[in-house]
Design a protein around this motif. Structure first.
Motif, mmCIF file in Angstrom:
data_model
loop_
_atom_site.group_PDB
_atom_site.id
_atom_site.type_symbol
_atom_site.label_atom_id
_atom_site.label_comp_id
_atom_site.label_asym_id
_atom_site.label_seq_id
_atom_site.Cartn_x
_atom_site.Cartn_y
_atom_site.Cartn_z
ATOM 1 N N VAL A 133 0.847 -1.204 0.000
ATOM 2 C CA VAL A 133 0.000 0.000 0.000
ATOM 3 C C VAL A 133 0.880 1.249 0.000
ATOM 4 C CG1 VAL A 133 -1.745 1.286 1.274
ATOM 5 C CG2 VAL A 133 -1.875 -1.202 1.179
ATOM 6 N N GLN A 134 1.934 1.245 0.792
ATOM 7 C CA GLN A 134 2.879 2.367 0.785
ATOM 8 C C GLN A 134 3.433 2.588 -0.615
ATOM 9 O OE1 GLN A 134 5.716 0.936 3.698
ATOM 10 N NE2 GLN A 134 4.894 2.292 5.276
ATOM 11 N N MET A 135 3.829 1.499 -1.232
ATOM 12 C CA MET A 135 4.398 1.566 -2.571
ATOM 13 C C MET A 135 3.379 2.105 -3.579
ATOM 14 S SD MET A 135 6.731 1.167 -4.717
ATOM 15 C CE MET A 135 6.661 1.227 -6.506
ATOM 16 N N ALA A 136 2.133 1.670 -3.460
ATOM 17 C CA ALA A 136 1.087 2.118 -4.383
ATOM 18 C C ALA A 136 0.863 3.625 -4.275
ATOM 19 C CB ALA A 136 -0.215 1.366 -4.102
ATOM 20 N N ILE A 137 0.910 4.146 -3.046
ATOM 21 C CA ILE A 137 0.697 5.580 -2.841
ATOM 22 C C ILE A 137 1.852 6.382 -3.418
ATOM 23 C CG2 ILE A 137 0.553 7.385 -1.080
ATOM 24 C CD1 ILE A 137 -0.980 5.382 0.666
ATOM 25 N N ILE A 138 3.085 5.987 -3.109
ATOM 26 C CA ILE A 138 4.254 6.732 -3.597
ATOM 27 C C ILE A 138 4.347 6.638 -5.113
ATOM 28 C CG2 ILE A 138 6.774 6.823 -3.577
ATOM 29 C CD1 ILE A 138 6.708 6.031 -0.670
ATOM 30 N N ARG A 139 4.065 5.469 -5.654
ATOM 31 C CA ARG A 139 4.114 5.321 -7.115
ATOM 32 C C ARG A 139 3.073 6.223 -7.772
ATOM 33 N NH1 ARG A 139 3.817 -0.399 -10.505
ATOM 34 N NH2 ARG A 139 3.783 0.554 -12.594
ATOM 35 N N LEU A 140 1.883 6.273 -7.199
ATOM 36 C CA LEU A 140 0.824 7.124 -7.729
ATOM 37 C C LEU A 140 1.281 8.580 -7.801
ATOM 38 C CD1 LEU A 140 -2.418 7.191 -8.319
ATOM 39 C CD2 LEU A 140 -2.499 8.113 -6.003
ATOM 40 N N LEU A 141 1.891 9.060 -6.722
ATOM 41 C CA LEU A 141 2.345 10.448 -6.671
ATOM 42 C C LEU A 141 3.554 10.666 -7.570
ATOM 43 C CD1 LEU A 141 2.052 10.976 -2.803
ATOM 44 C CD2 LEU A 141 0.401 11.632 -4.553
ATOM 45 N N TRP A 142 4.443 9.694 -7.586
ATOM 46 C CA TRP A 142 5.675 9.831 -8.356
ATOM 47 C C TRP A 142 5.399 9.931 -9.857
ATOM 48 C CZ3 TRP A 142 10.724 10.712 -7.605
ATOM 49 C CH2 TRP A 142 11.597 10.424 -8.641
ATOM 50 N N GLU A 143 4.453 9.159 -10.333
ATOM 51 C CA GLU A 143 4.199 9.106 -11.772
ATOM 52 C C GLU A 143 3.371 10.281 -12.274
ATOM 53 O OE1 GLU A 143 2.430 5.323 -12.458
ATOM 54 O OE2 GLU A 143 4.344 4.239 -12.412
ATOM 55 N N ASP A 144 2.822 11.082 -11.355
ATOM 56 C CA ASP A 144 2.019 12.224 -11.787
ATOM 57 C C ASP A 144 2.922 13.365 -12.239
ATOM 58 O OD1 ASP A 144 0.322 14.854 -11.243
ATOM 59 O OD2 ASP A 144 -1.078 13.173 -11.383
ATOM 60 N N GLN A 145 2.484 14.078 -13.244
ATOM 61 C CA GLN A 145 3.288 15.173 -13.793
ATOM 62 C C GLN A 145 3.442 16.337 -12.819
ATOM 63 O OE1 GLN A 145 1.481 16.250 -17.522
ATOM 64 N NE2 GLN A 145 2.288 14.461 -18.595
ATOM 65 N N GLY A 146 2.560 16.416 -11.822
ATOM 66 C CA GLY A 146 2.635 17.519 -10.864
ATOM 67 C C GLY A 146 3.413 17.180 -9.611
ATOM 68 N N ARG A 147 4.242 16.114 -9.653
ATOM 69 C CA ARG A 147 4.943 15.680 -8.445
ATOM 70 C C ARG A 147 5.922 16.719 -7.920
ATOM 71 N NH1 ARG A 147 7.868 13.593 -12.546
ATOM 72 N NH2 ARG A 147 10.133 13.668 -12.378
ATOM 73 N N GLN A 148 6.346 17.654 -8.780
ATOM 74 C CA GLN A 148 7.291 18.675 -8.310
ATOM 75 C C GLN A 148 6.696 19.575 -7.241
ATOM 76 O OE1 GLN A 148 5.987 18.534 -11.342
ATOM 77 N NE2 GLN A 148 5.472 20.555 -12.181
#
Length: 801
Positions: A370-385
């Motif tokens: 679940v931790q991985m799913a959340i970070i991956r979701l945020l990481w792959e978004d173009q607005g992660r900066q």
């Protein structure tokens, strides 16, 4: 002054001054002061009331109640809040104050006329509502007659219809009232006032009416039973999957209270999440359509609030995908931009969701997938900066499973990104690849895997491979070389090299075991594993090619050093078995040798020479001809003693701009202090004397720190110079075993601090090179002062940090 005003002023003069002063504080906005003043006021009134035999409200108590009731209609800022708290507490404390007394006060002080302006009438209506709410909250209304309760309920319903901004307050008061009364009182005094609204069904249902319906179903189930619900609402349950569209629509309708979140929203979320017959995603799909589909500020604000409340209920990676759809993610990221923090009303709502996610990831009960799913979701978004700090915070708090899953994902993402850029006309943005490199380095020293040295080795191997090699032909037997790897862009390759050095530095200063000595020994073993991996890469010279190519001289130097390293390793193993005093010497030579073996790929010319000198020094310490017994130095031998050569080398390392070089020198010296000779000590003092004499003319010969280096390095180098001085002064002849406890100076927070200067934005890392840089004059002076004072100091090396 007329007779009424004169009488009022006369009465006020008779009131205790402490009571009068309390009203000024109650009108302030400070919650703590309001609570303390309320307690003080009640205590004063209690002492006054005890002296009176009358069972009626009079004197200071009567004055206070009248003034509080009247003041609830005041437009003065915060007066209503403070006066409500005080009135409620007085009603709880003094039994002599009755519902009739309060109703008489309302009739006397909160009357309105047609000549009043709209704002004046609004203040009167709000004042009356707050009085009734205080009556209910204090519990006094439970003691009232049926007639009095019915009057209060009627008044609340009137106020509800007069002003829209009073609707939620009046509804909340009715909810409390319904919860307090028994079935008989409810049926006689409350039900007649709300019955029509309770029978209107979903089509005409408002957020306020649903809130009342849910309360009646829970607290007055005899009247609002399953049969009643089935007849008027089409179902025997209020909260069920069939009613999700209605519930979602009512949540959207509650946005009329913006920016306040209607209380019914929490009630719905609580009831929905308690139901297990349907998954959470079914309810959220309806909410997404109603709250995020219109792109209106009010609806999105409420949608963000609902989303934040649902985050703690995530059970699986599928739940993460269900909650954070593409439309939700784009809305959240768009409103997380700090550039518009001051002007965007939805910024705080988006930040609240991110805070909830961060807190959830940090929970020890959150599964790694679940931790991985959340970070991956945020990481792959173009607005992660916009949310890099949140992502970094999450990564630092990953579980071991989550950390390894993220590491594998990052390494695969990098390989896929390189392959994509090679074959696609639309290459991946370079910044993302740079960020991946930084995150892999971060994973080397996160708390949850700090003792997993095998995992650390795997991450370092990935960094070193991409720092200096390309793979022309896949080699399945070599880790990470099972497919071709093209030569990287020069800047990206430099990024890998810088992060490799940073990772080694962080690992060196991080406490990975229970003690400093065991942490340093674990570091040496980890680097030894890395050197073995490099040896394997060099053995596949045709398939795995160094970039740039290394010369024959460098390769020969590597092979010779590797043989020396094996000899040192074997000598160390036998010393540990026999319990001889050579363990620290072996560790020192092993650490120094591996450092310069890796430096061959950064600075070949200097490293070749150093490795030759080190081999000579090692042979002097452990002559082969004497089979390990230390040979005495012949009188005719004019070569410098080995400790003098090593000391000069360590001083040279301390002059470098590389933090890894300086920390390695510090650690090596910790192993060797019991072997320092007067000649070696003279080298140190000569350097300091030379620097002192030349200080007025130039920058000096020895540089210890650079202006642009990270702040935490100042502490590390100060610790080194203090240890230099203390070690030399305290006991040059100290045994290896005695000295072993002071080998290293760790810092649990080093990795976190290091993250601060390496933001995930690639632009911030361009200049983070480990090359030599300029000298910080102020720090040089502190080094001299530290060494000079150390001659008379008994402090431990950690005290200087």
């Amino acid at each position: 002054m007329d007779m009424k005003q004169e009488k009022s002023s006369h009465n006020a003069l008779k009131v205790d001054q402490n009571v009068l002063d309390s009203f000024w504080v109650l009108a302030e906005s400070n919650k703590k002061n309001i609570n303390e003043t309320t307690k003080g006021l009640v205590n004063v009134l209690m002492s006054k009331q005890k002296t009176k035999a009358s069972e009626e409200m009079e004197g200071d108590l009567k004055y206070s109640v009248n003034r509080l009731v009247k003041g609830l209609a005041s437009s003065r800022e915060s007066a209503r809040q403070g006066y409500s708290v005080a009135l409620c507490q007085i009603l709880r404390t003094f039994e002599v104050v009755t519902v009739k007394d309060i109703m008489d006060c309302v009739e006397k002080h909160l009357k309105y006329t047609n000549n009043m302006s709209k704002s004046e009438k609004g203040s009167i209506f709000l004042g009356k509502t707050l009085v009734y709410l205080s009556l209910i909250k204090s519990g006094l209304l439970k003691k009232a007659s049926h007639k009095e309760i019915k009057t209060v309920v009627k008044q609340l319903r009137q106020m509800y219809r007069k002003k829209s901004y009073l609707q939620q307050i009046c509804t909340s008061a009715l909810v409390l009232c319904i919860q307090q009364v028994d079935e008989e009182v409810f049926k006689e005094s409350i039900w007649p006032e709300v019955e029509s609204d309770m029978k209107q069904g979903w089509d005409s249902c408002t957020p306020d009416n649903l809130m009342l319906l849910m309360t009646c179903r829970k607290c007055q189930s005899a009247m609002v039973n399953k049969k009643f619900l089935k007849e008027h609402w089409g179902s025997s349950k209020i909260i069920c999957e069939n009613n999700y569209p209605h519930l979602s629509r009512i949540i959207a309708d509650s946005c009329s209270c913006y920016p306040v979140i209607h209380l019914v929203v929490d009630d719905i979320i609580r009831e929905v999440t308690n139901k297990t017959e349907s998954p959470l995603e079914t309810f959220w799909k309806h909410c997404t359509s109603d709250l995020f589909g219109k792109h209106q500020t009010r609806e999105i604000n409420t949608g963000m609030y609902v989303l934040a409340q649902l985050v703690p209920l995530i059970k699986s990676a599928d739940d993460v995908e269900s909650l954070f759809s593409s439309s939700v993610m784009s809305t959240m990221m768009r409103n997380s931009n700090t550039k518009f923090k001051a002007t965007n009303p939805l910024y705080q709502a988006a930040v609240n969701v991110m805070n909830k996610l961060t807190e959830f990831v940090k929970l020890p009960t959150t599964e790694g997938d679940v931790q991985m799913a959340i970070i991956r979701l945020l990481w792959e978004d173009q607005g992660r900066q916009y949310i890099t700090k949140h992502i970094d915070n999450m990564i630092q708090n990953l579980s071991p499973e989550g950390a390894k899953a993220l590491g594998q994902y990052m390494m695969k993402s990098f390989s896929d990104g390189i392959s994509h850029n090679k074959s696609s006309s639309e290459p991946q943005e370079p910044g993302k690849l740079w960020d991946i490199v930084s995150e892999i380095r971060t994973l080397v020293t996160i708390p949850s895997t700090i003792t997993d040295h095998q995992w650390q080795s795997e991450l370092l191997q990935f960094l070193v491979l991409h720092s200096f090699w390309k793979v022309n032909k896949p080699v399945s037997t070599v880790k990470y070389c099972d497919k071709t790897i093209e030569k990287l862009d020069e800047r990206l390759q430099k990024k890998f090299q810088d992060n490799l050095l940073k990772a080694l530095h962080n690992l060196l200063i991080f406490k990975t075991e229970k003690s400093k000595v065991s942490s340093l020994n674990a570091y040496i073993d980890t680097v030894h594993s890395l050197v073995q991996y490099v040896k394997t890469l060099l053995e596949h010279g045709e398939e795995i090619v160094p970039v740039p190519k290394i010369s024959k001289e460098v390769l020969e130097s590597w092979n010779t050093a590797f043989k020396l390293l094996n000899d040192i390793h074997e000598k160390n193993a036998s010393s540990e078995t026999s319990g001889s005093g050579d363990v620290n010497l072996c560790r020192a030579f092993e650490l120094l040798t591996m450092f310069y073996m890796l430096q061959l790929f950064f600075d070949a010319s200097n490293s070749v020479t150093v490795l030759q000198d080190m081999q000579i020094c090692y042979q002097k310490v452990f002559p082969i001809a004497t089979k390990g017994r230390k040979a005495k130095k012949s009188q005719g031998d004019e070569e410098p003693d080995w400790i003098a050569v090593i000391t000069e080398l360590l001083l040279s390392m301390m002059s470098q701009g590389s933090s890894l070089a300086r920390m390695t020198a510090k650690s090596v010296f910790g192993y060797l202090t019991s072997h320092v000779t007067p000649e070696a000590l003279g080298l140190i003092t000569d350097v300091l004397k030379t620097e002192k004499s030349d200080n007025a003319e130039d920058e000096g010969q020895l540089s210890f720190e650079d202006d642009d280096m990270d702040e935490e390095m100042n502490d590390e180098d100060n610790a080194f110079t203090e240890e230099f001085g203390n070690s030399l002064n305290n006991d040059i002849n100290m045994s290896d075993d005695e000295k072993s406890d002071d080998v290293d100076d760790d810092s649990n927070g080093a990795n976190e601090d290091d993250k601060g200067d390496d933001d995930s934005s690639s632009s911030d890392d361009e200049d983070d090179s480990e090359e030599e840089e300029d000298v910080d004059e102020e720090f040089r002076k502190s080094v001299k002062d530290a060494l000079g004072g150390a001659a008379a100091s008994d402090e431990e090396d950690e005290d200087c940090r």
